[in-house]
Write an enzyme that holds these catalytic residues in place. Sequence first.
Site, short mmCIF file in Angstrom:
data_model
loop_
_atom_site.label_atom_id
_atom_site.label_comp_id
_atom_site.label_asym_id
_atom_site.label_seq_id
_atom_site.Cartn_x
_atom_site.Cartn_y
_atom_site.Cartn_z
N ARG A 1 0.80 -1.22 0.00
CA ARG A 1 0.00 0.00 0.00
C ARG A 1 0.84 1.28 0.00
O ARG A 1 0.59 2.18 -0.80
CB ARG A 1 -0.94 0.03 1.22
CG ARG A 1 -2.23 -0.73 1.02
CD ARG A 1 -2.71 -1.30 2.32
NE ARG A 1 -1.81 -2.35 2.74
CZ ARG A 1 -1.94 -3.64 2.38
NH1 ARG A 1 -2.97 -4.00 1.67
NH2 ARG A 1 -1.06 -4.54 2.76
N THR A 2 1.83 1.36 0.91
CA THR A 2 2.58 2.62 1.01
C THR A 2 3.32 2.88 -0.29
O THR A 2 3.27 3.98 -0.85
CB THR A 2 3.57 2.55 2.19
OG1 THR A 2 2.84 2.19 3.36
CG2 THR A 2 4.26 3.87 2.43
N LYS B 1 25.99 -4.30 -2.82
CA LYS B 1 27.46 -4.19 -2.92
C LYS B 1 28.04 -3.51 -1.69
O LYS B 1 29.23 -3.25 -1.63
CB LYS B 1 27.83 -3.37 -4.16
CG LYS B 1 27.36 -3.96 -5.47
CD LYS B 1 27.78 -3.03 -6.61
CE LYS B 1 27.08 -3.38 -7.90
NZ LYS B 1 27.24 -2.31 -8.92
N ARG C 1 11.69 3.71 3.18
CA ARG C 1 11.29 2.72 4.21
C ARG C 1 12.51 1.91 4.56
O ARG C 1 13.24 1.44 3.67
CB ARG C 1 10.18 1.80 3.69
CG ARG C 1 9.95 0.64 4.65
CD ARG C 1 8.70 -0.13 4.36
NE ARG C 1 7.52 0.66 4.69
CZ ARG C 1 6.29 0.18 4.67
NH1 ARG C 1 6.08 -1.09 4.34
NH2 ARG C 1 5.26 0.95 4.98
N HIS D 1 5.48 5.56 11.49
CA HIS D 1 4.95 5.48 10.13
C HIS D 1 4.04 6.70 9.97
O HIS D 1 2.81 6.58 9.99
CB HIS D 1 4.18 4.17 9.96
CG HIS D 1 3.90 3.79 8.54
ND1 HIS D 1 3.97 4.69 7.49
CD2 HIS D 1 3.53 2.61 7.99
CE1 HIS D 1 3.66 4.05 6.36
NE2 HIS D 1 3.40 2.79 6.64
N1 ASP Z 1 1.75 -1.83 6.63
C1 ASP Z 1 1.99 -1.43 8.00
C2 ASP Z 1 3.44 -1.06 8.20
O1 ASP Z 1 4.20 -1.00 7.25
C3 ASP Z 1 1.50 -2.41 9.00
C4 ASP Z 1 2.13 -3.78 8.98
O2 ASP Z 1 3.07 -4.05 8.24
O3 ASP Z 1 1.64 -4.61 9.75
O4 ASP Z 1 3.84 -0.82 9.32
#
Ligand code: ASP
Length: 332
Positions: free
Chosen positions: A81-82, A110, A131, A159
């Site tokens: 999703r993100t 590397k 991320r 987050h």
């Molecule tokens: N998608 C959310 C996160 O990246 C929740 C999860 O992974 O459980 O933190």
Amino acid sequence: MSTTETTTVQTNGTVHALPADHVSNGFFGQHILSVKQFDRDKLDYIYRVADEMRSLVKRFGKANLLDGKILAKLFYEPSTRTSSSFQAAMLRLGGRAISIDSVHYSSVTKGESLPDTVRTLESYCDLTVLRHPQVGAAAEAARYARKPLINAGDGTGEHPTQALLDIYTIEDDLKRLDGLKVAMMGDLKYGRTVHSLTRLLSLYETEFCFISPEILRMPDYILDEVRASGHTFTEMDDVEGIIGDIDVLYMTRVQKERFEDPAQYDQVKGCYAVDTELMSRAKADMALMHPLPRVGEISMEVDDDPRAAYFRQMENGMYIRMALLAAVLGKA
Ligand code: ASP
């Protein structure tokens, strides 16, 4: 301030003279690293821009606000999703995105450092979304970045964009943000979404209930912040006693990948599950939320219940990220 006036803004160390209308939102050129950067006014600003983005998408599908801009997506951890909503947000605003969604195939393998990878990508792009599995990685990378960087999840830390979309969804569903009783249930220790959400909800009149097994309790540093903000909270290991009183039930996945000892994960996996029977005892307008992915915390039979807000959260994520990208790039 008229739009012809100019002002100066410090963007990651460099002072620029800019037309005032480009800086009035306070986001232009800024890194977004933590929800601690937000107050109620800033949230409201992002939410009203997100409303505009929603109607723009519904009516036209796209706009050319970010024409010529390029986003770099650098993901050291899995994401559906993100990652895709940031990409869709950029594309719908007329921009483009370069994705390193599998750092496996990049120079990271590397041995390239995070600062060098970020510096590389920002030579080609206008902002970076990162991320990373380590707490504080986004803040560390931002120290070296010359262009805005957005934290898309730093390990068990924060987050921020998820919390923004969570609160936007609560406001949308319940039409208010003050005076709510909010229960968070599941892995409160490792779940970064509930850390950010608790911090943001502390800006409102919120009564918190934290529901988890003993080993997955909300970290003390977050509880201390809740106390310091003048809020009360209760901790429990079961939702049974309060299911009829809460306005929001926010479920989280037990974060298997964060456990050092697989036996401990086995002890708590599947500890909570919401089904139609539980929902039958909840308020008629309670919002059932989850950042997703779910791995058994909410049974699929609940999906048709109008109180199931998790698919609305997903969609709202794109509008929130459109608003944030436009604001950070000075186009909101
Ligand atoms: N998608 C959310 C996160 O990246 C929740 C999860 O992974 O459980 O933190």
